[in-house]
Design a protein around this motif. Structure first.
Motif, PDB file in Angstrom:
ATOM      1  N   VAL A 115       0.848  -1.060  -0.170  1.00 58.26           N
ATOM      2  CA  VAL A 115       0.075  -0.079   0.158  1.00 58.26           C
ATOM      3  C   VAL A 115       0.973   1.295  -0.169  1.00 58.26           C
ATOM      4  N   ARG A 116       1.937   1.212   0.879  1.00 59.65           N
ATOM      5  CA  ARG A 116       2.862   2.302   1.055  1.00 59.65           C
ATOM      6  C   ARG A 116       3.387   2.421  -0.490  1.00 59.65           C
ATOM      7  N   ARG A 117       3.863   1.307  -1.011  1.00 60.57           N
ATOM      8  CA  ARG A 117       4.411   1.491  -2.639  1.00 60.57           C
ATOM      9  C   ARG A 117       3.547   2.294  -3.487  1.00 60.57           C
ATOM     10  N   SER A 148       3.618   5.928  -5.711  1.00 58.26           N
ATOM     11  CA  SER A 148       3.743   5.860  -7.049  1.00 58.26           C
ATOM     12  C   SER A 148       3.464   7.163  -7.725  1.00 58.26           C
ATOM     13  N   GLU A 149       3.921   7.243  -8.850  1.00 63.90           N
ATOM     14  CA  GLU A 149       3.842   8.604  -9.940  1.00 63.90           C
ATOM     15  C   GLU A 149       2.311   8.638 -10.204  1.00 63.90           C
ATOM     16  N   GLU A 150       1.664   7.218 -10.386  1.00 62.84           N
ATOM     17  CA  GLU A 150       0.264   7.305 -11.022  1.00 62.84           C
ATOM     18  C   GLU A 150      -0.683   7.636  -9.809  1.00 62.84           C
ATOM     19  N   PHE A 151      -0.529   7.337  -8.549  1.00 60.48           N
ATOM     20  CA  PHE A 151      -1.270   7.828  -7.423  1.00 60.48           C
ATOM     21  C   PHE A 151      -1.339   9.241  -6.999  1.00 60.48           C
ATOM     22  N   ALA A 184      -3.648  -2.980 -11.604  1.00 64.86           N
ATOM     23  CA  ALA A 184      -2.382  -3.121 -11.527  1.00 64.86           C
ATOM     24  C   ALA A 184      -1.763  -3.795 -10.254  1.00 64.86           C
ATOM     25  N   HIS A 185      -2.427  -3.221  -9.328  1.00 64.02           N
ATOM     26  CA  HIS A 185      -2.038  -3.702  -8.050  1.00 64.02           C
ATOM     27  C   HIS A 185      -3.002  -4.695  -7.393  1.00 64.02           C
ATOM     28  N   VAL A 196      -4.641  -4.449  -2.840  1.00 69.04           N
ATOM     29  CA  VAL A 196      -5.977  -3.502  -2.947  1.00 69.04           C
ATOM     30  C   VAL A 196      -7.309  -4.193  -3.371  1.00 69.04           C
ATOM     31  N   ASP A 197      -8.261  -4.052  -2.352  1.00 68.09           N
ATOM     32  CA  ASP A 197      -9.687  -4.757  -2.782  1.00 68.09           C
ATOM     33  C   ASP A 197     -10.365  -3.596  -3.198  1.00 68.09           C
ATOM     34  N   ALA A 198     -11.489  -3.641  -3.941  1.00 66.05           N
ATOM     35  CA  ALA A 198     -12.316  -2.729  -4.524  1.00 66.05           C
ATOM     36  C   ALA A 198     -13.353  -2.726  -3.331  1.00 66.05           C
TER      37      ALA A 198
END
Length: 138
Positions: free
Chosen positions: A32-34, A38-41, A124-125, A130-132
């Protein structure tokens, strides 16, 4: 006549219990920290903030203007526009209209600018951490 509390007529099996999720995997916090770093986040968060903060500030100013005019300019707010409709009523109705307009504007903005990148991040993750979010009716 004393009032007695009403008892539920539901059977115990009809009562819906909240589902408890399983605890996250041991390495989930690092994943989650990664993702958050990230640039996308960061781009997604920036896109959200570039919409939410100015619109929120603008609406608060608009609302405070209405409150201040009601408090300190009652003669202006009592000015008749058409018949018995005065400036206060028009501005009050515009408060509601602007609330709905902002909600529609945000929904359109989210569909175009927020949902595609968040879906890309989620897919991607997804297997890692990550859960929806569950639906409210679940």
């Amino acid at each position: 006549m004393p009032l007695t509390p009403q008892r539920s007529t539901r059977a115990p099996e009809d009562v819906r219990r909240h589902r408890v999720d399983t605890p996250p995997a041991p390495g989930a916090a690092a994943e989650v920290r990664r993702i958050e770093e990230s640039e996308e986040f960061r781009g997604l968060r920036s896109a959200f903030r570039s919409f939410a903060f100015p619109v929120t500030a603008g609406f608060i100013v608009w609302y405070l203007l209405y409150v201040l005019l009601s408090s300190y300019a009652p003669a202006f707010m009592a000015t008749k526009v058409i018949g018995h409709i005065n400036v206060a009523l028009v501005l009050g109705l515009l408060q509601f209209a602007s609330t709905f307009a902002i909600a529609a504007w945000y929904a359109r903005y989210a569909d175009r600018r927020l949902d595609p990148p968040s879906e890309a991040i989620r897919t991607a993750h997804a297997p890692a951490a990550v859960d929806a979010p569950r639906e409210a009716a679940e």
